[in-house]
Design an enzyme around this catalytic site. Structure first.
Site, mmCIF file in Angstrom:
data_model
loop_
_atom_site.group_PDB
_atom_site.id
_atom_site.type_symbol
_atom_site.label_atom_id
_atom_site.label_comp_id
_atom_site.label_asym_id
_atom_site.label_seq_id
_atom_site.Cartn_x
_atom_site.Cartn_y
_atom_site.Cartn_z
ATOM 1 N N LYS A 110 45.576 47.815 49.943
ATOM 2 C CA LYS A 110 46.981 48.188 49.733
ATOM 3 C C LYS A 110 47.742 48.261 51.046
ATOM 4 O O LYS A 110 48.919 47.916 51.094
ATOM 5 C CB LYS A 110 47.086 49.505 48.964
ATOM 6 C CG LYS A 110 46.746 49.336 47.501
ATOM 7 C CD LYS A 110 47.447 50.351 46.633
ATOM 8 C CE LYS A 110 47.217 50.049 45.173
ATOM 9 N NZ LYS A 110 47.601 51.152 44.297
ATOM 10 N N LYS A 192 39.859 40.258 41.361
ATOM 11 C CA LYS A 192 39.992 41.026 40.107
ATOM 12 C C LYS A 192 41.406 40.848 39.535
ATOM 13 O O LYS A 192 42.370 40.628 40.300
ATOM 14 C CB LYS A 192 39.664 42.504 40.333
ATOM 15 C CG LYS A 192 40.693 43.232 41.135
ATOM 16 C CD LYS A 192 40.611 44.750 40.977
ATOM 17 C CE LYS A 192 41.808 45.341 41.689
ATOM 18 N NZ LYS A 192 42.059 46.698 41.626
ATOM 19 N N LYS A 195 48.120 43.344 38.651
ATOM 20 C CA LYS A 195 49.507 42.908 38.487
ATOM 21 C C LYS A 195 50.081 42.307 39.771
ATOM 22 O O LYS A 195 51.034 41.541 39.736
ATOM 23 C CB LYS A 195 50.374 44.072 38.014
ATOM 24 C CG LYS A 195 50.192 44.337 36.535
ATOM 25 C CD LYS A 195 51.125 45.368 36.029
ATOM 26 C CE LYS A 195 50.820 46.719 36.621
ATOM 27 N NZ LYS A 195 49.696 47.403 36.007
HETATM 28 P P1 TYM Z 1 44.545 51.965 37.908
HETATM 29 O O1 TYM Z 1 45.788 52.524 37.326
HETATM 30 O O2 TYM Z 1 44.645 50.933 38.965
HETATM 31 O O3 TYM Z 1 43.655 51.330 36.761
HETATM 32 C C1 TYM Z 1 43.329 52.044 35.567
HETATM 33 C C2 TYM Z 1 41.920 51.685 35.128
HETATM 34 O O4 TYM Z 1 41.814 50.262 34.895
HETATM 35 C C3 TYM Z 1 40.683 49.756 35.596
HETATM 36 N N1 TYM Z 1 40.949 48.362 36.010
HETATM 37 C C4 TYM Z 1 40.131 47.347 35.753
HETATM 38 N N2 TYM Z 1 38.970 47.272 35.093
HETATM 39 C C5 TYM Z 1 38.379 46.052 34.985
HETATM 40 N N3 TYM Z 1 38.910 44.917 35.497
HETATM 41 C C6 TYM Z 1 40.076 44.931 36.177
HETATM 42 N N4 TYM Z 1 40.595 43.812 36.653
HETATM 43 C C7 TYM Z 1 40.752 46.194 36.327
HETATM 44 N N5 TYM Z 1 41.917 46.577 36.907
HETATM 45 C C8 TYM Z 1 42.022 47.909 36.705
HETATM 46 C C9 TYM Z 1 40.531 50.673 36.808
HETATM 47 O O5 TYM Z 1 39.232 50.625 37.335
HETATM 48 C C10 TYM Z 1 40.875 52.025 36.194
HETATM 49 O O6 TYM Z 1 39.736 52.594 35.583
HETATM 50 N N6 TYM Z 1 42.972 55.479 41.057
HETATM 51 C C11 TYM Z 1 43.021 55.102 39.667
HETATM 52 C C12 TYM Z 1 43.716 56.135 38.808
HETATM 53 C C13 TYM Z 1 43.180 57.521 38.927
HETATM 54 C C14 TYM Z 1 41.952 57.987 38.398
HETATM 55 C C15 TYM Z 1 41.912 59.376 38.716
HETATM 56 C C16 TYM Z 1 40.910 57.377 37.713
HETATM 57 C C17 TYM Z 1 43.806 58.562 39.530
HETATM 58 N N7 TYM Z 1 43.047 59.700 39.381
HETATM 59 C C18 TYM Z 1 40.816 60.162 38.370
HETATM 60 C C19 TYM Z 1 39.818 58.172 37.355
HETATM 61 C C20 TYM Z 1 39.787 59.545 37.662
HETATM 62 C C21 TYM Z 1 43.802 53.807 39.550
HETATM 63 O O7 TYM Z 1 44.587 53.461 40.371
HETATM 64 O O8 TYM Z 1 43.595 53.142 38.384
#
Ligand code: TYM
Length: 330
Positions: A110, A192, A195
């Site tokens: 990022k 991966k 967006k």
């Molecule tokens: P975020 O919002 O980027 O994504 C949400 C969830 O989607 C999963 N994900 C994917 N899984 C498989 N293939 C992909 N291409 C893919 N892109 C996204 C992510 O692994 C995630 O599970 N930091 C986290 C949000 C968060 C969080 C937490 C998660 C904040 N606090 C506490 C767990 C526990 C995030 O940015 O997810």
């Protein structure tokens, strides 16, 4: 089992979010104690439009409910509605080594993508995430592969806290399933799905079948297969991987054989996949339309979720402050 997970309100959901996280959340809520959080405070670590944020939060709540998250079975709430998240986030940042934060892959990615806005929040992102998880005595955190490193850092932070101040936090485990943990980009299958690479690189849950067909038509397949008469290598093809995630078992093995023997070409294979993805997402799209016209119902669910989350979070935050000798509580 106590489960916690979060998702950012950063625009439309894609099938990576769905397969890597949300689909598993829906299953887990059947027989676990689940807390799911819309992490708006994480989403502000990159430039955003404050006027659009309320709608993003609302639509993410709609989407989660339309995917099957049930307010009767799970707690669903918005992170900034429970102030203990920021409070514990700060506290945990004081015991987290800077070097641990600097080596996080997401931070490196990022800060590379947003060179004009490398703020301290981007670096401290994982300590806030640790606070999210640790406030709820979480045992398991269902996430996609990309979040594993952050959950592991949460474990390190929790151990350090417990060793310094006495047994306080439950040590959580990442819960990562074999299938769907890393869905790859349609336009560059070495990366991966996310967006940030533009709409052609992902299938959004709200995409109409026509759009799904268009995006899949452009999607990268087995690079060694140039003509329909060439034998395919399904194991090297992102489209075949998506079949494994969306198509019935019988069809998968037929496509596997037919591709290897050049009986089916990429166009035919993509048509079948389009149909299967559209079919799986149809109930979501219908439910979403229903919820979009009942904004008050959705807001009530979030308000009620915040109340329940606050109850749990405030007792953990008091305990933390007490063992650390902070405030009047000690
Ligand atoms: P975020 O919002 O980027 O994504 C949400 C969830 O989607 C999963 N994900 C994917 N899984 C498989 N293939 C992909 N291409 C893919 N892109 C996204 C992510 O692994 C995630 O599970 N930091 C986290 C949000 C968060 C969080 C937490 C998660 C904040 N606090 C506490 C767990 C526990 C995030 O940015 O997810």
């Amino acid at each position: 089992m106590k489960i916690f997970s979060g998702i950012q309100p950063s625009g439309t959901l894609h099938i990576g979010n769905y397969l890597g996280a949300i689909k598993n959340w829906v299953k887990l809520q059947q027989d676990n104690d689940c807390v799911f959080c819309i992490v708006d405070l994480h989403a502000i670590t990159v430039a955003y439009d404050a006027k659009k944020m309320p709608q993003r939060i609302f639509e993410l709540a709609v989407d989660l409910l339309a995917c099957g998250i049930s307010p009767q079975k799970s707690i669903l709430f918005v992170q900034s509605d429970v102030k203990e998240h920021t409070e514990l986030g700060w506290i945990l940042s004081t015991i987290t080594p800077l070097a641990e934060l600097e080596r996080m892959t997401q931070y490196k990615d990022k800060s590379g993508q947003h060179k004009e806005n490398i703020n301290a929040g981007l670096l401290c992102y994982p300590t806030l995430m640790a606070a999210d998880i640790l406030l709820y005595q979480t045992q398991a955190v269902p996430v996609g592969q990309d979040q594993k490193q952050h959950v592991e850092l949460t474990r390190t932070i929790a151990h350090k806290f417990n060793n310094t101040f006495g047994e306080t936090f439950v040590i959580p485990k990442p819960l990562i399933y074999n299938t769907g943990a890393k869905v790859m980009s349609l336009t560059d299958p070495t990366k991966k799905m996310s967006k940030s690479a533009g709409p052609d690189s992902y299938i959004a849950l709200i995409d109409e079948p026509k759009i799904i067909a268009k995006k899949l038509a452009k999607a990268v397949t087995d690079p060694a297969r140039k003509r329909i008469a060439d034998k395919g290598h399904p194991e090297k093809c992102n489209i075949f991987t998506l079949h494994q995630l969306f198509s019935p078992a019988k069809q998968i093995s037929k496509i596997d054989k037919d591709c290897q023997s050049a009986k089916i070409g990429c166009v035919g294979c993509k048509k079948i996949l389009t149909k299967n993805i559209a079919q799986e997402l149809a109930p979501f799209r219908a439910k979403r339309q229903e919820l979009l016209v009942s904004p008050q119902t959705v807001k009530d669910i979030l308000a009620n979720g915040a109340k329940q989350a606050q109850n749990q979070a405030s007792s953990m935050a008091s305990k933390v402050k007490q063992v650390m000798g902070l405030g009047l509580s000690s």
